[in-house]
Scaffold this active site. Structure first.
Site, short mmCIF file in Angstrom:
data_model
loop_
_atom_site.label_atom_id
_atom_site.label_comp_id
_atom_site.label_asym_id
_atom_site.label_seq_id
_atom_site.Cartn_x
_atom_site.Cartn_y
_atom_site.Cartn_z
N HIS A 135 12.98 -9.99 46.06
CA HIS A 135 12.30 -10.39 47.20
C HIS A 135 10.81 -9.52 47.33
O HIS A 135 10.74 -8.42 46.80
CB HIS A 135 13.20 -10.09 48.42
CG HIS A 135 13.69 -8.59 48.73
ND1 HIS A 135 12.69 -7.83 49.34
CD2 HIS A 135 14.87 -8.02 48.33
CE1 HIS A 135 13.21 -6.60 49.29
NE2 HIS A 135 14.71 -6.91 48.68
N ARG B 105 15.53 -11.09 53.87
CA ARG B 105 14.51 -10.63 53.06
C ARG B 105 14.41 -11.59 51.76
O ARG B 105 13.51 -12.05 51.19
CB ARG B 105 14.21 -9.37 52.71
CG ARG B 105 15.48 -8.64 52.10
CD ARG B 105 15.45 -6.96 52.29
NE ARG B 105 16.43 -6.43 51.67
CZ ARG B 105 17.62 -6.01 51.97
NH1 ARG B 105 17.91 -6.42 53.43
NH2 ARG B 105 18.71 -5.22 51.22
N GLU C 226 21.97 -6.83 48.10
CA GLU C 226 21.71 -5.40 47.60
C GLU C 226 22.79 -4.75 47.62
O GLU C 226 23.95 -5.07 48.17
CB GLU C 226 20.67 -5.11 48.69
CG GLU C 226 20.22 -3.71 47.96
CD GLU C 226 19.67 -3.57 46.56
OE1 GLU C 226 20.53 -3.56 45.66
OE2 GLU C 226 18.22 -3.47 46.48
N HIS D 247 17.76 -9.13 44.81
CA HIS D 247 17.46 -7.86 45.08
C HIS D 247 17.51 -7.03 43.96
O HIS D 247 18.01 -7.31 43.01
CB HIS D 247 18.72 -7.36 46.30
CG HIS D 247 18.79 -7.97 47.45
ND1 HIS D 247 17.93 -7.70 48.74
CD2 HIS D 247 19.59 -9.11 47.68
CE1 HIS D 247 18.41 -8.75 49.59
NE2 HIS D 247 19.05 -9.62 48.95
#
Length: 252
Positions: free
Chosen positions: A12, A64, A91, A186
């Site tokens: 991202h 995100r 993440e 991520h």
């Protein structure tokens, strides 16, 4: 060996936490910064220029990544694209470091310790207490999950272990049916996937950095082994993007 499938991975764009040099991770639903919005749109333009098309996209439940995907879809004019969102692509969970300044954490614990927490393969950061308000079990994306499976801290190894079942059960079978897949996730969930796919050693993975918002194309064999991988950017652009993340991190 001739490639059978193509898979595109994308980290991202810059988030507000990245911009402020804070530990983000699993439980912080940080939004994209203005720079991150522009980076996501540019990633879409790179994909468009390369002539790549998709049948299916996977992303995490963190905004995100979700917003980066939306902005790529906007650029590609493919709002119809089926999207699967899963916490298993989130993440890594940074435990009690979550939300803290990376610079201040390095001053408190020492740069060597923070580097070990961040870059080692199987060392976990300090545990987040489940009574801590930062524990995310009550947040909407996780309400239907058994709280016992929601992490309180993770090493990269832990991140891989909760991500790979989804790869084996959901993503890989779709690729093998010929679906053209895009994964937007991520830094650590993608590093974990790259470790698995490329059979990287524990030492090699500590040196792998995936820059923000530059599409990574993997050409895969019939058994989904990478034959070739490359970024949709010049070597200088990739080098600059990696250096940007390194500067933000403060801990080399």
């Amino acid at each position: 060996m001739e490639a059978r499938y193509t898979l595109v991975l994308l980290r991202h764009g810059e988030s507000h936490y990245t911009q402020k040099n804070l530990f983000c991770g699993f439980g912080n639903d940080a939004d994209l910064s203005d720079i991150g919005v522009r980076e996501a749109a540019l990633a879409g333009q790179r994909i468009l220029k390369a002539g790549l098309e998709f049948d299916l996209a996977f992303t995490s439940v963190l905004k995100r990544a979700v917003k980066t995907l939306f902005l790529v879809q906007e650029t590609l004019d493919c709002h119809w694209l089926p999207v699967v969102r899963t916490w298993r692509l989130n993440e890594r969970h940074y435990g009690d470091l979550q939300g803290l300044s990376k610079t201040e954490t390095a001053k408190k614990y020492g740069e060597a310790q923070v580097k070990t927490w961040r870059r080692s393969y199987d060392v976990r950061p300090p545990v987040l207490d489940k009574k801590d308000p930062r524990f995310c079990s009550s947040m909407a994306p996780y309400r239907d999950l058994d709280p016992s499976i929601i992490p309180v801290c993770e090493s990269l190894k832990d991140t891989m272990e909760r991500m790979l079942p989804f790869w084996h059960d959901e993503i890989a079978p779709k690729i093998k049916t010929g679906k053209r897949v895009l994964i937007i996730a991520h830094g650590n969930s993608l590093r974990g996937l790259m470790k698995y796919l490329k059979r990287l050693s524990d030492e090699e993975i500590t040196k792998l950095e995936i820059p923000q918002a530059i599409p990574l194309v993997l050409e895969l064999s019939e058994n989904l082994q990478p034959i070739r991988d490359y970024y949709l950017a010049s070597e200088e652009e990739v080098k600059t993007a990696k250096a940007k993340v390194g500067v933000k991190d403060n801990v080399k």
